[in-house]
Design a protein around this motif. Sequence first.
Motif: not given
Length: 193
Positions: A59-74, A76-83
């Motif tokens: 989830y933490l890794a996918r969050a970085q991919a979402h940041i790369a495509i400017a999908d910040y809300r998703t 965020y959800e991945d960072l929360i789940r990963g943590m």
Amino acid sequence: MPKYVYEKSAYIEEDPVDVYEDSSPLSRAYAAFAKGSFYESVIAFNESIDADPENGVLYLARAQAHIAIADYRTAYEDLIRGMELVPEWTEVEFSVAELYANPDWFEEHCESLARWVSDYPRDYKAHFVLGYIHYFQQDYTAAKSEFIYTLAWDKDHPQAAMLMDSILAYEAETEVRAVEKEEVEALEEEQKL
């Protein structure tokens, strides 16, 4: 992601894999990310998470991919789940920039996120994502500012509180070291006289 991050956080003991030749979803996700194919990376991370939904590092890794495509809300959800799944994540020391094959991409993504936060200042989730990036870049002053903003909107935000506590502990430790250093230097000066 650097191997030592996995070893320290995910306890993976497997032999290294050439992500460009391996066909597993996880390898494809990292290979796509390294090539700058960020949407493709998200899709492959989705497959990896479907296969291993309790692996917080995914989830933490996918969050970085979402940041790369400017999908910040998703992101965020991945960072929360990963943590939630890897609470000791705050103790891992790595630079988020290490995930990128091209450092310019990292800078572009950070600038894009900072512009988003500036344009949409009430988006506390984006503030949290930006704080997370600053935290792992060891820019604790900037991270602290973003987490304070997040906590102003959601005072019971456990992940922001956890990262903030980590920053405050670091600052306290740094302050103690500075005082000890001053005391040692003063003692050395006295001994010279």
